[in-house]
Design an enzyme around this catalytic site. Sequence first.
Site, short mmCIF file in Angstrom:
data_model
loop_
_atom_site.label_atom_id
_atom_site.label_comp_id
_atom_site.label_asym_id
_atom_site.label_seq_id
_atom_site.Cartn_x
_atom_site.Cartn_y
_atom_site.Cartn_z
N CYS A 47 62.80 21.19 53.02
CA CYS A 47 62.66 20.02 51.94
C CYS A 47 63.50 20.61 50.70
CB CYS A 47 61.14 19.90 51.79
SG CYS A 47 61.22 18.87 50.29
N TYR A 174 69.80 10.33 49.44
CA TYR A 174 68.50 9.70 50.16
C TYR A 174 68.99 8.11 49.99
CZ TYR A 174 66.08 13.95 51.15
OH TYR A 174 65.65 15.20 51.82
#
Length: 308
Positions: A47, A174
Site C-alpha cells: 500500500c 486510482y
Amino acid sequence: MTSVEKEISGGRFVRQSNHFTGRITASGADGLPAGPGRYRLLVSYACPWAHRTLIVRRLLGLEEVIGVGVVDPIRDERGWRFPEPDPVTGARFLSELYLATDPSFEGRYTVPCVWDAVTGRLVTNDFPAITIMMETEFTAYHAAGAPDLYPEALRPEIDELNELVYQTVNNGVYKAGFATAQEPYDEAVEALFGTLDLLEERLSGRRYLFGDRLTEADVRLYPTLARFDPVYYSHFKCNLRRLADYPNLWGYARDLYSLPAFRETTNFDHIKRHYYVTQRNVNPSGVVPRGPLISWDEPHGRERLASP
C-alpha cells in the site's frame, strides 16, 4: 459488489473518508500521549499510503518507539490478513481491530492504521495525519541527526504541493485505474501526466522537491513513483509515458531509493502481487507480469544538484 465498486460514482472513483481520526500529541491532551511502546503501526508493504509511514518511521529513527505489524499482500473479501496472528494485538484479520473499536463500522478496512495498546482500540486510519504526527509529536524520540521533514517555515508550501500531488498523482492513478467511464478516465490521466510534467521541470534544478533537503513532500511522492512502471503504467492504464521516460523524475526516484529508509521499505514482490492478484476487477486473470526489466540501482547522478 466489491469494496472498490462501492466507491464508484458516475464512473468516477471516490475514495472513502478516513473513519478514525484520533490524534496522538506530545502533550497527551486528548489522552493519547506520544511515547515508546504504546502504539502499533499496521501496514502493508504493497500500500502506498502505508509505505510512506514506514519511510518516515525509519528516517526519524522511531523503530524502537512505534511497533509495526505487516499484513499479507493478498487481500480477499475478508480484507487484510496477518500471515500469523499478530503477536501484539492477537488479530488474524485487520477487520477484527476495526470492529472491536467500532462495531458499527462499514467500509473497507484500510492500512495504515495505528493501534493503541493501552485502550486496545484503533486510534487512527487517517493516513495523511500519521506521518505528520510522527514528525511533529514524537520529536522527543527522534534519533540524533534525524531530518526535519516538516519544517515550520515551509509547511504552507509543502501542504500546497502535497495537495496537488495527492489529487492528481497519488490518488490520480486510482482515479484512472478504477474509472468505469471514458470521460473520468481521460480527466484523471490528463491531470496525472500534467502534474508529472510539472514535477519533471521542478526537479531539473533541485535535488529534492524543496531543494537539497528531504521533506514530507518527497516521502508522499515516492511510493507512487515506485509503483508506477511495475503497476500503474499497465494495470491502471496510466500509459502515456513511463516513469523511466522522465529523466529527472526517474533519477530522483532512484536517488531516494538509494537511501536505506526508502530502499528497505520498498517491496516490489508485495507490490506486484497485491495489485495484480487482489484487484480482479481490473485484472480478472490474476496473472502477475514478469516485467518491467529496469534497474533501480543505476547511478542517478543527482548529487550534482546538491548545495556545494
